[in-house]
Design a protein around this motif. Structure first.
Motif, PDB file in Angstrom:
ATOM      1  N   GLY A  35      23.143  41.126  38.937  1.00 11.67           N
ATOM      2  CA  GLY A  35      24.107  41.781  39.811  1.00 11.67           C
ATOM      3  C   GLY A  35      24.966  40.790  40.562  1.00 11.67           C
ATOM      4  O   GLY A  35      26.170  41.006  40.750  1.00 11.67           O
ATOM      5  N   ALA A  36      24.354  39.684  40.990  1.00 13.51           N
ATOM      6  CA  ALA A  36      25.121  38.657  41.689  1.00 13.51           C
ATOM      7  C   ALA A  36      26.164  38.029  40.772  1.00 13.51           C
ATOM      8  O   ALA A  36      27.261  37.664  41.226  1.00 13.51           O
ATOM      9  N   ALA A  37      25.844  37.911  39.475  1.00 14.73           N
ATOM     10  CA  ALA A  37      26.810  37.363  38.525  1.00 14.73           C
ATOM     11  C   ALA A  37      28.005  38.290  38.359  1.00 14.73           C
ATOM     12  O   ALA A  37      29.158  37.837  38.302  1.00 14.73           O
ATOM     13  N   VAL A  38      27.746  39.594  38.285  1.00 17.38           N
ATOM     14  CA  VAL A  38      28.838  40.569  38.202  1.00 17.38           C
ATOM     15  C   VAL A  38      29.720  40.455  39.434  1.00 17.38           C
ATOM     16  O   VAL A  38      30.949  40.372  39.348  1.00 17.38           O
ATOM     17  N   ARG A  39      29.071  40.461  40.588  1.00 11.87           N
ATOM     18  CA  ARG A  39      29.834  40.418  41.832  1.00 11.87           C
ATOM     19  C   ARG A  39      30.676  39.152  41.936  1.00 11.87           C
ATOM     20  O   ARG A  39      31.843  39.203  42.341  1.00 11.87           O
ATOM     21  N   LYS A  40      30.105  38.011  41.584  1.00 14.75           N
ATOM     22  CA  LYS A  40      30.850  36.744  41.695  1.00 14.75           C
ATOM     23  C   LYS A  40      32.076  36.754  40.787  1.00 14.75           C
ATOM     24  O   LYS A  40      33.158  36.296  41.177  1.00 14.75           O
ATOM     25  N   ALA A  41      31.937  37.287  39.573  1.00 17.31           N
ATOM     26  CA  ALA A  41      33.073  37.350  38.660  1.00 17.31           C
ATOM     27  C   ALA A  41      34.175  38.236  39.235  1.00 17.31           C
ATOM     28  O   ALA A  41      35.364  37.897  39.159  1.00 17.31           O
ATOM     29  N   VAL A  42      33.798  39.371  39.814  1.00 14.14           N
ATOM     30  CA  VAL A  42      34.786  40.274  40.399  1.00 14.14           C
ATOM     31  C   VAL A  42      35.425  39.636  41.631  1.00 14.14           C
ATOM     32  O   VAL A  42      36.648  39.720  41.835  1.00 14.14           O
ATOM     33  N   GLU A  43      34.609  39.009  42.472  1.00 10.17           N
ATOM     34  CA  GLU A  43      35.136  38.302  43.644  1.00 10.17           C
ATOM     35  C   GLU A  43      36.199  37.284  43.242  1.00 10.17           C
ATOM     36  O   GLU A  43      37.278  37.208  43.845  1.00 10.17           O
ATOM     37  N   ASP A  44      35.853  36.462  42.259  1.00 10.28           N
ATOM     38  CA  ASP A  44      36.775  35.406  41.832  1.00 10.28           C
ATOM     39  C   ASP A  44      38.086  35.987  41.311  1.00 10.28           C
ATOM     40  O   ASP A  44      39.171  35.459  41.573  1.00 10.28           O
ATOM     41  N   PHE A  45      37.992  37.092  40.569  1.00 14.43           N
ATOM     42  CA  PHE A  45      39.200  37.738  40.045  1.00 14.43           C
ATOM     43  C   PHE A  45      40.079  38.236  41.179  1.00 14.43           C
ATOM     44  O   PHE A  45      41.301  37.982  41.203  1.00 14.43           O
ATOM     45  N   VAL A  46      39.479  38.955  42.134  1.00 12.39           N
ATOM     46  CA  VAL A  46      40.270  39.516  43.229  1.00 12.39           C
ATOM     47  C   VAL A  46      40.871  38.398  44.081  1.00 12.39           C
ATOM     48  O   VAL A  46      42.040  38.469  44.488  1.00 12.39           O
ATOM     49  N   HIS A  47      40.092  37.365  44.341  1.00  9.77           N
ATOM     50  CA  HIS A  47      40.589  36.221  45.125  1.00  9.77           C
ATOM     51  C   HIS A  47      41.822  35.606  44.450  1.00  9.77           C
ATOM     52  O   HIS A  47      42.837  35.322  45.105  1.00  9.77           O
ATOM     53  N   GLU A  48      41.741  35.411  43.143  1.00  9.73           N
ATOM     54  CA  GLU A  48      42.862  34.805  42.422  1.00  9.73           C
ATOM     55  C   GLU A  48      44.061  35.751  42.362  1.00  9.73           C
ATOM     56  O   GLU A  48      45.217  35.311  42.482  1.00  9.73           O
ATOM     57  N   LEU A  49      43.813  37.043  42.177  1.00  7.52           N
ATOM     58  CA  LEU A  49      44.903  38.018  42.174  1.00  7.52           C
ATOM     59  C   LEU A  49      45.635  37.987  43.513  1.00  7.52           C
ATOM     60  O   LEU A  49      46.880  38.003  43.556  1.00  7.52           O
ATOM     61  N   GLU A  50      44.881  37.937  44.604  1.00  6.21           N
ATOM     62  CA  GLU A  50      45.508  37.864  45.926  1.00  6.21           C
ATOM     63  C   GLU A  50      46.273  36.544  46.092  1.00  6.21           C
ATOM     64  O   GLU A  50      47.405  36.539  46.593  1.00  6.21           O
TER      65      GLU A  50
END
Length: 403
Positions: A35-50
């Protein structure tokens, strides 16, 4: 969706994504490594999109003095949903129920000019809600929340454009994550002490949101009593397998807190002007988001945020050394990879037990000897054995989100 098969509470535990423990408490789930791996991937995507869209990322504490929340209006209008204050050195501190007061103070901490605007601040930050134990459940409603939050400080005349830009980013994020909202809601003020009593302020803020929605040709429904205490908002709604509706993303126009914190900037006329504060969350809380993604994808996540992107399957023990080297190369290439050893069962059994992994790399005697791998995809497609470098490049190109 089948409500039994896709309930994230069941799937999340079966797939070792998250769990709870009574000694931690209700509404306080913890993420396991997958679950932490899923979350980290999503976090990184949103951070870069912003980042690509002009946001500056900040970090702020998860608590503050009670006086800050009295100034922001949270204490008067929202304290029933907050954790009780903590006494320390004769002062009262509160676990924050939102990030906006911190960001307002960040804006006000430096002199600002019209040339600095719009100032877009973003943060993935913790906040806390004093939910009753009978209300919390799974990842959809929790007490400790990691919120993808952001605040845009802009002149009044730019507020509609910033709302529209936030909606653009929300829709881009949803497209990459596989989220399909059921409706857009314009959440308005209700009656009573919960809402700031300033009808003119509410009318002006609501007009900005309506303008942005209508300019996009977006159908929406207006609902009274669903706004924040300080202003109206656009809520983007999803449903779970049981038909329960929740907000996943939001955009708010706030004309209240800039005044409460006496925020200002120097305009082209050299006079002080009050900024508008546009609150926006592209994907909402990561807890609710993850619960929804588990249900939407049934655990078969897109390759870019799958907890394990590639599994290496040696046919026999003789290929295990080559398989371990392949795992190492996958990891070095930025992929989340693991190995399913022959001792875990026959090749067919191992393929079935890893059916949710996007990429399966089979290493038999010929592949081990030639430095190749045969690729199987989650949908059953098989590719001929190719040199490992080619296979890695092919997977890496498909294991990243698009921007």
């Amino acid at each position: 969706m089948n409500d039994h098969l896709n309930d994230h509470r069941r799937l999340g535990r079966e797939l070792d994504l998250f769990d709870t423990h009574p000694m931690i408490g209700s509404g306080l789930p913890f993420l396991l490594p997958a679950g932490a791996a899923v979350r980290k991937a999503v976090e990184d995507f949103v951070h870069e999109l912003e980042r690509r869209n002009g946001y500056l990322h900040v970090n702020s504490p998860v608590l503050g003095k009670r006086a800050m929340y009295e100034r922001s209006g949270h204490w008067a209008h929202y304290s029933d949903d907050m954790f009780p204050p903590m006494e320390l050195g004769g002062e009262q501190f509160v676990l924050r129920p939102s990030l906006c007061p911190h960001h307002a103070l960040m804006f006000g901490s430096r002199p600002r000019s019209h040339r600095d605007l719009p100032l877009r601040l973003a943060e993935l930050g913790g906040m806390y809600r004093g939910e009753l134990s009978g209300v919390v459940g799974g990842l959809s409603r929790v007490r400790a929340i990691q919120l993808n939050d952001g605040h845009v400080f802009c002149p009044a005349g730019a507020a509609a454009a910033e709302v529209s830009a936030a909606l653009d980013l929300i829709e881009a994020a949803h497209g990459q994550l596989g989220i399909v909202p059921v409706r857009y809601r314009l959440s308005l003020r209700g009656d009573g002490a919960k809402y700031v009593d300033d009808p003119d302020m509410w009318d002006r803020a609501e007009a900005v949101l309506r303008e942005a929605l209508r300019a996009r040709g977006r159908d929406f429904e207006e609902e009274r009593g669903e706004g924040s205490f300080y202003g109206p908002k656009i809520d983007i709604q999803i449903v779970d397998p049981q038909g329960r509706e929740n907000s996943i993303s939001t955009v708010q126009v706030d004309l209240f807190q800039p005044g409460r914190f006496d925020l200002s900037y120097v305009g082209p006329d050299q006079a002080l002007h009050r900024p508008v504060m546009v609150h926006r969350s592209l994907v909402g809380s990561l807890e609710r988001l993850m619960g929804h993604l588990i249900e939407v994808h049934g655990g078969a996540f897109p390759a870019w945020f799958a907890p394990v992107q590639a599994v290496v399957l040696p046919v026999t023990d003789a290929e295990v050394p080559a398989a371990r080297e392949l795992v190492r190369r996958c990891v070095a290439a930025g992929l989340r990879a693991s190995m399913a050893e022959p001792g875990d069962g026959s090749l067919g059994a191992r393929v079935r037990s890893h059916r949710l992994v996007p990429f399966q790399l089979v290493v038999g005697p010929a592949e081990a000897r030639l430095g190749e791998a045969a690729l199987r995809l989650r949908d059953g497609t098989r590719q001929e054995a190719r040199p490992i470098a080619q296979v890695l490049a092919w997977m890496a190109a498909r294991a990243s989100p698009a921007f």
